[in-house]
Design an enzyme around this catalytic site. Structure first.
Site, mmCIF file in Angstrom:
data_model
loop_
_atom_site.group_PDB
_atom_site.id
_atom_site.type_symbol
_atom_site.label_atom_id
_atom_site.label_comp_id
_atom_site.label_asym_id
_atom_site.label_seq_id
_atom_site.Cartn_x
_atom_site.Cartn_y
_atom_site.Cartn_z
ATOM 1 N N GLY A 17 7.635 20.645 23.972
ATOM 2 C CA GLY A 17 8.424 19.681 23.182
ATOM 3 C C GLY A 17 7.749 19.090 22.003
ATOM 4 O O GLY A 17 7.890 18.115 21.597
ATOM 5 N N LEU A 100 19.673 34.214 21.998
ATOM 6 C CA LEU A 100 21.337 33.658 21.902
ATOM 7 C C LEU A 100 22.080 34.821 21.335
ATOM 8 O O LEU A 100 21.671 35.223 20.311
ATOM 9 C CB LEU A 100 21.372 32.363 21.507
ATOM 10 N N HIS A 116 10.301 29.169 13.686
ATOM 11 C CA HIS A 116 9.521 30.272 14.241
ATOM 12 C C HIS A 116 7.795 30.266 13.604
ATOM 13 O O HIS A 116 7.762 29.902 12.542
ATOM 14 C CB HIS A 116 9.922 31.674 13.728
ATOM 15 N N VAL A 151 16.916 39.148 15.538
ATOM 16 C CA VAL A 151 15.932 38.310 16.255
ATOM 17 C C VAL A 151 14.963 37.874 14.966
ATOM 18 O O VAL A 151 14.528 38.546 14.254
ATOM 19 C CB VAL A 151 15.002 39.124 16.985
ATOM 20 N N ALA A 180 2.125 22.030 11.272
ATOM 21 C CA ALA A 180 3.033 22.364 10.153
ATOM 22 C C ALA A 180 4.300 22.379 10.485
ATOM 23 O O ALA A 180 5.139 22.000 9.944
ATOM 24 C CB ALA A 180 2.617 23.805 9.513
ATOM 25 N N GLU A 181 4.731 22.793 11.864
ATOM 26 C CA GLU A 181 5.959 22.816 12.451
ATOM 27 C C GLU A 181 6.650 21.531 12.545
ATOM 28 O O GLU A 181 7.777 21.213 12.086
ATOM 29 C CB GLU A 181 6.147 23.653 13.731
HETATM 30 C C1 GAR Z 1 7.126 26.626 18.566
HETATM 31 O O1 GAR Z 1 5.734 27.014 18.133
HETATM 32 C C2 GAR Z 1 7.868 27.482 18.130
HETATM 33 O O2 GAR Z 1 7.861 27.898 16.950
HETATM 34 C C3 GAR Z 1 7.930 28.678 19.080
HETATM 35 O O3 GAR Z 1 7.857 27.791 20.375
HETATM 36 C C4 GAR Z 1 7.080 26.885 19.974
HETATM 37 C C5 GAR Z 1 7.622 25.539 20.701
HETATM 38 O O4 GAR Z 1 6.507 24.399 20.819
HETATM 39 N N1 GAR Z 1 9.081 29.223 19.003
HETATM 40 C C6 GAR Z 1 9.096 30.574 19.036
HETATM 41 O O5 GAR Z 1 8.230 31.319 19.147
HETATM 42 C C7 GAR Z 1 10.455 31.262 18.884
HETATM 43 N N2 GAR Z 1 10.576 32.716 18.659
HETATM 44 P P1 GAR Z 1 7.233 22.836 21.250
HETATM 45 O O6 GAR Z 1 7.622 23.004 22.516
HETATM 46 O O7 GAR Z 1 5.722 22.307 21.158
HETATM 47 O O8 GAR Z 1 8.105 22.472 20.132
#
Ligand code: GAR
Length: 219
Positions: A17, A100, A116, A151, A180-181
């Protein structure tokens, strides 16, 4: 969307999260002109569900059904119903680890976003940071994109780069990508919410003049 009401977001996640927290913090700080309407998860004991509870944000665990990598038909309908009830504008996938398709994407055409942990189109799929490290790239990063039937293939809305260090481990590199995300997702959502990001075909373009929020995602 009508008038000046705030954009309503649903966040779907399966994990820790951290992106949920970054988006919720940005809303609370007035840096993101949006409202967190609901958090949905397919994992009963996920961090994202606990964090949503702690913040008093409407949240729900919906059992994913009998498949490991996707929702079954019943579960997909339950997710669509929960989102329709809450009348959300955009569906924000933040670590939602099931594919999805079908009914779900038809119910919300061009309204589902994903983050991603790589610079797409490089390294789609699972553990993108390990793929990047093993390939030997010097720069990787993260991508926010619209979800289509493939995907990790939909139109790209934003990216941030992250350097790969000589002594990186998968865990160190992933931690840097997640930082960064947590910056990128609120930035992209704010650009969409204020109508400053417009999509033409596969390309998204930043505009100076605010355009109709309704039109910004027409592709
Ligand atoms: C994130 O790093 C996101 O990029 C990845 O799941 C993580 C969730 O982190 N998603 C994928 O790999 C989808 N292909 P969070 O629960 O800490 O936000």
């Amino acid at each position: 969307m009508s008038g000046n009401r705030k954009v309503r977001l649903a966040i779907l996640g399966s994990g820790r999260g951290s992106n949920f927290t970054a988006i919720a913090d940005a809303c609370a700080a007035g840096q993101l002109a949006a409202e967190l309407a609901v958090v949905l998860t397919d994992v009963a004991d996920s961090g994202i569900l606990r964090l949503a509870h702690e913040r008093g944000i409407k949240s729900q665990f919906i059992p994913p059904g009998k498949f490991r990598t996707k929702l079954d038909d019943e579960a997909e309908s339950a997710f669509v119903e929960a989102l329709d009830e809450t009348q959300v504008d955009w569906i924000v996938l933040a670590g939602f680890m099931r594919i999805l398709k079908g009914e779900f994407l038809r119910a919300f055409p061009n309204r589902v976003l994903n983050i991603h942990p790589s610079l797409l189109p490089s390294f789609p799929g699972l553990e993108a940071w390990t793929q990047a490290l093993e390939y030997g790239v010097k720069v990787t990063g993260c991508t926010v994109h619209i979800v289509d039937q493939g995907v990790d293939t939909g139109p790209i809305l934003g990216q941030r780069t992250v350097p790969v260090m000589d002594d990186d481990t998968p865990a160190l590199l992933y931690a840097r990508i997640q930082q960064a995300e947590n910056l990128l997702y609120p930035e992209v959502l704010q650009a969409l919410a204020t109508g400053r990001l417009v999509i033409h075909g596969r390309r998204s373009v930043a505009v100076e003049e605010m355009v109709s929020k309704q039109n910004c995602l027409e592709i």
